[in-house]
Design an enzyme around this catalytic site. Structure first.
Site, PDB file in Angstrom:
ATOM      1  CG  HIS A 153     -24.173 -37.426-112.333  1.00  0.00           C
ATOM      2  ND1 HIS A 153     -23.401 -37.056-111.195  1.00  0.00           N
ATOM      3  CD2 HIS A 153     -25.003 -38.100-112.465  1.00  0.00           C
ATOM      4  CE1 HIS A 153     -23.867 -37.689-110.625  1.00  0.00           C
ATOM      5  NE2 HIS A 153     -24.571 -38.516-110.902  1.00  0.00           N
ATOM      6  CE  LYS A 157     -27.705 -35.798-110.475  1.00  0.00           C
ATOM      7  NZ  LYS A 157     -28.530 -36.274-110.104  1.00  0.00           N
TER       8      LYS A 157
END
Length: 265
Positions: A153, A157
């Site tokens: 990701h 995040k």
């Protein structure tokens, strides 16, 4: 017409959700909630179309003043849980794409939704392809139980591993007995290099700029490997799932965890 409030409207996911709501003929954007939106309208937020829709910083104040049917929440775990509680208490059906909820959080929110007889959806991933990856992985694990998960990701995040990786591991656990993997005497020369562990499965998290949301599940067997992979290349990939959840939640009277619960798969 479904009247919708979007929480986290200034974020990248929230902005996409606002555009999706505006594009759907059966949806109406009633308001937005964002920590930086005090006293503003959506038209005052950079990058937004000139929408004459109020922006609130407080969820309760928003729901006191605006008629809403559904809350789309794309914030953070702590804020998302609080928003869900307020929404359910006010008869508004939450559709939440925030990850990082604990099992205790989900149970608590499920009980509240059941008490109020109101629908709610928490989905670690709203991309249809990611949901299919989870189901394919669950099917494969019946026959190839040695498995590791790598999720990637963007570097903004907050939680690791991702909710998608955790949900994938949980679904695999439903068809696979807990089992040790790797050499019984293996030793990490660098702490954490083998990743986290869930019932013997190792989960690895990658965080880098340029990534959006990606996951691969690797199965190993005698003389063979199988890799199942999904890539979200941009945030529009999540919008069909959010749209589906907003439609389904209107007819529900309890909380469901995972978009797969709403799909015929």
């Amino acid at each position: 017409m479904i009247n919708i409030v979007v929480a986290g409207a200034k974020g990248k996911m929230g902005a996409e959700a606002v555009r999706m709501v505006q594009a759907e003929k059966d949806f109406s954007l009633a308001a937005a909630v964002d920590l930086e939106g005090a006293g503003k309208k959506m038209k005052d937020i950079d990058g937004m179309e000139p929408l004459d829709v109020p922006v609130y910083t407080d969820m309760q104040a928003c729901l006191d003043e605006v008629k809403a049917d559904v809350l789309i929440d794309l914030t953070s775990p702590g804020v998302g849980k609080k928003h869900m509680q307020i929404a359910i208490q006010n008869g508004v059906r939450p559709v939440v794409g925030t990850t990082g909820f604990s099992e205790e959080d989900v149970e608590e929110l499920s009980q509240l939704a059941a008490e109020k007889q109101i629908g709610a959806v928490i989905a670690p991933n709203f991309a249809i392809g990611a949901v299919l990856l989870m189901k394919f992985s669950q099917l494969a694990a019946k026959y190839m139980p040695d498995v590791e998960i790598i999720e990637q990701h963007h570097d903004k995040k907050l939680d690791a591993p991702s909710g998608t990786a955790v949900k994938t591991a949980q679904m695999i656990s439903e068809v696979r007995d807990e089992r040790p993997q790797g050499h019984p005497d293996e030793e990490e020369q660098l702490s954490g290099v083998r990743g986290g562990e869930h019932e013997g499965m190792h989960i690895h998290s990658v965080r880098l700029p340029g990534l959006v949301a990606h996951q691969e599940v690797i199965f190993g067997g005698e003389g063979q490997t199988l890799t199942v992979r999904h890539d979200s290349l941009n945030r529009t990939s999540f919008m069909p799932g959010i749209k589906l959840a907003c439609q389904h939640v209107m007819t529900m009277s309890s909380l469901v965890y995972g978009l797969e619960q709403l799909l015929d798969i």
